[in-house]
Design an enzyme around this catalytic site. Sequence first.
Site, mmCIF file in Angstrom:
data_model
loop_
_atom_site.group_PDB
_atom_site.id
_atom_site.type_symbol
_atom_site.label_atom_id
_atom_site.label_comp_id
_atom_site.label_asym_id
_atom_site.label_seq_id
_atom_site.Cartn_x
_atom_site.Cartn_y
_atom_site.Cartn_z
ATOM 1 N N ARG A 95 0.805 -1.229 0.000
ATOM 2 C CA ARG A 95 0.000 0.000 0.000
ATOM 3 C C ARG A 95 0.835 1.275 0.000
ATOM 4 O O ARG A 95 0.390 2.315 0.494
ATOM 5 C CB ARG A 95 -0.977 0.027 1.191
ATOM 6 C CG ARG A 95 -2.102 -0.998 1.083
ATOM 7 C CD ARG A 95 -3.197 -0.513 0.156
ATOM 8 N NE ARG A 95 -4.154 -1.577 -0.108
ATOM 9 C CZ ARG A 95 -5.401 -1.602 0.366
ATOM 10 N NH1 ARG A 95 -5.840 -0.611 1.106
ATOM 11 N NH2 ARG A 95 -6.181 -2.594 0.072
ATOM 12 N N ARG A 120 -2.742 6.924 0.291
ATOM 13 C CA ARG A 120 -2.989 8.133 1.072
ATOM 14 C C ARG A 120 -1.844 8.615 1.953
ATOM 15 O O ARG A 120 -1.893 9.735 2.459
ATOM 16 C CB ARG A 120 -4.228 7.925 1.959
ATOM 17 C CG ARG A 120 -5.509 7.966 1.164
ATOM 18 C CD ARG A 120 -6.705 7.882 2.099
ATOM 19 N NE ARG A 120 -7.907 7.599 1.334
ATOM 20 C CZ ARG A 120 -8.693 8.548 0.798
ATOM 21 N NH1 ARG A 120 -8.409 9.809 0.965
ATOM 22 N NH2 ARG A 120 -9.763 8.199 0.108
ATOM 23 N N ARG A 174 -6.059 12.357 -6.040
ATOM 24 C CA ARG A 174 -7.292 11.634 -5.705
ATOM 25 C C ARG A 174 -8.440 12.610 -5.430
ATOM 26 O O ARG A 174 -9.570 12.371 -5.843
ATOM 27 C CB ARG A 174 -6.981 10.748 -4.499
ATOM 28 C CG ARG A 174 -8.089 9.976 -3.898
ATOM 29 C CD ARG A 174 -8.489 8.787 -4.753
ATOM 30 N NE ARG A 174 -9.413 7.974 -3.979
ATOM 31 C CZ ARG A 174 -10.669 8.332 -3.726
ATOM 32 N NH1 ARG A 174 -11.151 9.443 -4.224
ATOM 33 N NH2 ARG A 174 -11.438 7.562 -2.996
ATOM 34 N N ASP A 214 -6.647 -2.759 -7.895
ATOM 35 C CA ASP A 214 -7.257 -3.408 -6.736
ATOM 36 C C ASP A 214 -7.524 -4.870 -7.061
ATOM 37 O O ASP A 214 -7.721 -5.227 -8.231
ATOM 38 C CB ASP A 214 -8.561 -2.715 -6.326
ATOM 39 C CG ASP A 214 -8.873 -3.006 -4.864
ATOM 40 O OD1 ASP A 214 -8.446 -2.226 -4.006
ATOM 41 O OD2 ASP A 214 -9.520 -4.040 -4.583
ATOM 42 N N TYR A 262 -15.225 -11.792 -0.969
ATOM 43 C CA TYR A 262 -15.926 -10.547 -1.331
ATOM 44 C C TYR A 262 -17.147 -10.821 -2.208
ATOM 45 O O TYR A 262 -18.173 -10.154 -2.086
ATOM 46 C CB TYR A 262 -14.967 -9.579 -2.041
ATOM 47 C CG TYR A 262 -13.988 -8.930 -1.083
ATOM 48 C CD1 TYR A 262 -14.384 -7.879 -0.253
ATOM 49 C CD2 TYR A 262 -12.679 -9.372 -0.977
ATOM 50 C CE1 TYR A 262 -13.506 -7.294 0.636
ATOM 51 C CE2 TYR A 262 -11.790 -8.793 -0.085
ATOM 52 C CZ TYR A 262 -12.206 -7.751 0.721
ATOM 53 O OH TYR A 262 -11.345 -7.177 1.610
HETATM 54 O O1 1CP Z 1 0.302 0.467 -3.200
HETATM 55 C C1 1CP Z 1 -0.245 -0.619 -3.359
HETATM 56 O O2 1CP Z 1 -0.101 -1.574 -2.574
HETATM 57 C C2 1CP Z 1 -1.053 -0.859 -4.633
HETATM 58 C C3 1CP Z 1 -2.431 -0.677 -4.557
HETATM 59 C C4 1CP Z 1 -3.430 -1.648 -3.919
HETATM 60 C C5 1CP Z 1 -3.349 -3.033 -3.641
HETATM 61 C C6 1CP Z 1 -2.154 -3.955 -3.749
HETATM 62 C C7 1CP Z 1 -4.726 -1.223 -3.610
HETATM 63 C C8 1CP Z 1 -5.237 0.151 -3.762
HETATM 64 N N1 1CP Z 1 -5.443 -2.330 -3.211
HETATM 65 C C9 1CP Z 1 -4.636 -3.438 -3.192
HETATM 66 C C10 1CP Z 1 -5.013 -4.822 -2.860
HETATM 67 C C11 1CP Z 1 -6.222 -5.078 -2.038
HETATM 68 N N2 1CP Z 1 -7.455 -4.501 -2.139
HETATM 69 C C12 1CP Z 1 -6.297 -6.095 -1.053
HETATM 70 C C13 1CP Z 1 -5.189 -7.052 -0.731
HETATM 71 C C14 1CP Z 1 -4.150 -6.441 0.134
HETATM 72 C C15 1CP Z 1 -4.565 -6.141 1.550
HETATM 73 O O3 1CP Z 1 -4.909 -7.101 2.266
HETATM 74 O O4 1CP Z 1 -4.508 -4.974 1.920
HETATM 75 C C16 1CP Z 1 -7.600 -6.067 -0.509
HETATM 76 C C17 1CP Z 1 -8.156 -6.960 0.588
HETATM 77 C C18 1CP Z 1 -8.333 -5.068 -1.201
HETATM 78 C C19 1CP Z 1 -9.742 -4.708 -1.008
HETATM 79 C C20 1CP Z 1 -9.894 -3.280 -0.651
HETATM 80 N N3 1CP Z 1 -9.712 -2.246 -1.518
HETATM 81 C C21 1CP Z 1 -10.164 -2.734 0.625
HETATM 82 C C22 1CP Z 1 -10.330 -3.537 1.896
HETATM 83 C C23 1CP Z 1 -11.727 -3.666 2.317
HETATM 84 C C24 1CP Z 1 -11.894 -4.557 3.522
HETATM 85 O O5 1CP Z 1 -12.427 -5.651 3.343
HETATM 86 O O6 1CP Z 1 -11.514 -4.166 4.630
HETATM 87 C C25 1CP Z 1 -10.197 -1.342 0.480
HETATM 88 C C26 1CP Z 1 -10.529 -0.310 1.536
HETATM 89 C C27 1CP Z 1 -9.880 -1.047 -0.869
HETATM 90 C C28 1CP Z 1 -9.723 0.290 -1.495
HETATM 91 C C29 1CP Z 1 -8.354 0.677 -1.868
HETATM 92 N N4 1CP Z 1 -7.532 -0.070 -2.706
HETATM 93 C C30 1CP Z 1 -6.337 0.587 -2.894
HETATM 94 C C31 1CP Z 1 -6.399 1.819 -2.131
HETATM 95 C C32 1CP Z 1 -5.313 2.846 -2.068
HETATM 96 C C33 1CP Z 1 -7.650 1.846 -1.491
HETATM 97 C C34 1CP Z 1 -8.176 2.962 -0.581
HETATM 98 C C35 1CP Z 1 -9.238 3.784 -1.250
HETATM 99 C C36 1CP Z 1 -8.884 5.170 -1.727
HETATM 100 O O7 1CP Z 1 -7.749 5.628 -1.893
HETATM 101 O O8 1CP Z 1 -9.859 5.852 -1.933
#
Ligand code: 1CP
Length: 344
Positions: free
Chosen positions: A26, A30, A39, A76, A154
């Site tokens: 991540r 942010r 964003r 994602d 999911y």
């Molecule tokens: O920098 C990086 O790592 C690349 C970007 C990235 C990756 C690898 C994002 C952007 N998402 C992911 C993978 C991801 N997405 C996972 C696997 C990794 C982990 O366990 O963290 C999962 C479970 C998700 C699902 C997801 N997407 C969630 C989790 C929801 C939950 O069940 O709690 C969320 C909140 C997101 C949104 C998201 N994806 C990425 C970002 C930066 C965000 C935040 C939203 C935003 O900026 O508005």
Amino acid sequence: MKLQNDLFLRAARGEKTERPPVWLMRQAGRILPQYRALRGSLSGFKELVETPHLAAEVTIQPVDELGVDAAIIFSDILVIPEAMGLTYEMVEKKGPLFPQTIESQSDIEKLIVGAEAASELQYVYDALKITKQELNGRVPLIGFSGAPWTILAYMVEGSGSKTFSKAKKFLYTQPEAAHMLLQKITDTTIAYLQNKVKSGADLIQIFDSWAGILSPAQFSTFAAPYIAQIAAAITDVPVTVFAKNAWFAYAEIGKMDCNVIGVDWNTHPTFARELVGKDKVFQGNLDPCQLYAPAADVRNATLNMLKSFGGEKHIANLGHGVYPDTPLDNVKVFVDTVKGWEGV
Ligand code: 1CP
């Protein structure tokens, strides 16, 4: 194109390196003011994910700002269910939401699968190609997907959850349908990841974020065989498997055709090493919350973490994604401590 900094890839292949490479799960997001600015000017998360030149821009931001040894493509894991026919919304401050979910075998029969589904994700492949061009060989680029169990979670649950009890119930009450769905997700993911490699991904990481909520028997039945199929199908680049909190499954993951195993912060590296054997490379595992502490503590904890992995077959990272409100200066202390480390 020849990489100027290939430390991450050499370490992933198990070669001896001058120091452990470092990046953060991540890291594109942010924590960076540049990300928040971009964003804020958009309609939402999906616009960023689906616009290749913008996804490329935020992928490269942490390379410029933090000096990490790898970039990870901004996307994602949820693009896969969408390509298979279940669209998602990313609700501000809440997370993902699927208006339609999977409840029965007939829902699974309607899904789009394999190469056909993967062809829906051209915007991801374009983002990879643009990122590779713009990185101009500075560092390797990581491509990723969710593991089939986490994606099923999911698709059945319809949103994030603390327990994913609805998804786990599906495994216990409709095991045949679950296997049918897991195989469809697996076939789609393999086609998708092979396209990612063709578009320039230098390593593939598979995120099984919800592995740790399964019982060991459920992991062996519903998670491991599908991760193993994906790992075996990716032949041209190294593969990382990160099954969060699945310490009970390390011996099984250790037998998979992967190079790197992600280690979360609950798992001691020596314990993981005993289960996995000496061949695999580990990636991890500082507690993301450690980065809220004073800078001197972050430095000491990072040094202790580096020592605990023994200075070889290790890629430095956190034990899970960095939290969005982490002080940027402490993220830099983490990265710089690894880069300045002189070894055990
Ligand atoms: O920098 C990086 O790592 C690349 C970007 C990235 C990756 C690898 C994002 C952007 N998402 C992911 C993978 C991801 N997405 C996972 C696997 C990794 C982990 O366990 O963290 C999962 C479970 C998700 C699902 C997801 N997407 C969630 C989790 C929801 C939950 O069940 O709690 C969320 C909140 C997101 C949104 C998201 N994806 C990425 C970002 C930066 C965000 C935040 C939203 C935003 O900026 O508005």
